[in-house]
Design a protein around this motif. Sequence first.
Motif, mmCIF file in Angstrom:
data_model
loop_
_atom_site.group_PDB
_atom_site.id
_atom_site.type_symbol
_atom_site.label_atom_id
_atom_site.label_comp_id
_atom_site.label_asym_id
_atom_site.label_seq_id
_atom_site.Cartn_x
_atom_site.Cartn_y
_atom_site.Cartn_z
ATOM 1 N N LEU A 4 23.377 23.239 -86.937
ATOM 2 C CA LEU A 4 24.139 24.355 -86.373
ATOM 3 C C LEU A 4 23.279 25.152 -85.399
ATOM 4 N N ARG A 5 22.024 25.403 -85.768
ATOM 5 C CA ARG A 5 21.127 26.134 -84.870
ATOM 6 C C ARG A 5 20.869 25.342 -83.593
ATOM 7 N N SER A 6 20.702 24.033 -83.701
ATOM 8 C CA SER A 6 20.470 23.225 -82.495
ATOM 9 C C SER A 6 21.700 23.248 -81.598
ATOM 10 N N SER A 7 22.874 23.231 -82.208
ATOM 11 C CA SER A 7 24.112 23.302 -81.435
ATOM 12 C C SER A 7 24.238 24.649 -80.740
ATOM 13 N N ALA A 8 23.917 25.735 -81.462
ATOM 14 C CA ALA A 8 24.010 27.080 -80.890
ATOM 15 C C ALA A 8 23.033 27.265 -79.742
#
Length: 310
Positions: A153-157
């Motif tokens: 999720l952090r990489s996507s954000a």
Amino acid sequence: MTKRFNVARSCGVTIIATGLMSAPVAADVKTGVDAWGRGDYQRAVAEWRPEALAGDPDAQFDMGQAYKLGRGVVADPVQAEEWYRQAAVQGHLQAQDNYALALFQNGKRLDAVPWLEKSAARGEPRAQLVLGTMLFNGDIIKKDWVRAYALVLRSSAAGLAQGSETLAEMDQYISAEVRQRGISLARELERDSDTHRSPPVVPPGKAPPALVSAPARSERPTASAPSAPAAKGGGWRIQVGAFKQAANATALWQTLHARVGSLALLQPSYLKVASLTRLQIGPIHASDVERVCADIKAKSPTTPCVPIAP
């Protein structure tokens, strides 16, 4: 059957150069940077090599880039890994990031884990994606779907396209409870990474073009990750559609979640009203509703966005 993601496919695991070095630097290292910027790769390597052999971490990192990309030297992933290692153990943060990925690519996954952990803790999106996928699969390390979801999720954000693609796949296989716990953990990781984030690279003088490997669209994102709208004092939601088929509501959420950065840390709700399933997203602070709707419209012009007060 449990879904297993191919980490090499899902993140590309391509080590992309992100600029050359940080100031201050030795004169010969800067001369090499200038040569590289002109496309004179052999001259750049000739300037960097003696400095790298003498222990300069910036020059060592640059030599790793040259060997990784095959510019000025014959491409050699083993040499690239070794130069990254020499700079990484001296505390060169970009070298640590690339060393972690080089170890992974070269089949040394167990050795890569502690370096991936360091980079992921600083908010490096490629490391977050690789480590998160390993955690989902239980690849070398113990399976942990909550932490896996939080890291991806952090990489996507942060804008990593492969992160968004992998996250959309994960959404199909994890429970709502795991997703919620992952979102909560992602918020904690975001706060922690702000205190450990790698400093931006500011080469002296005129900055040379970033080194990239083909295709150019795989260049590492440099923009900071969008922050999730604050829920405190808010509790608003947005409704983006009502569907006769619940599967269509799920499909829309997966599409929007993958495309719209400001939705990264929000949650979907599927409300059954008569024969329809309404897709609502939140919680959102009232002051952020207009911005989030604008982000949705920019990526999906035909999707409605109706604010729902708490």
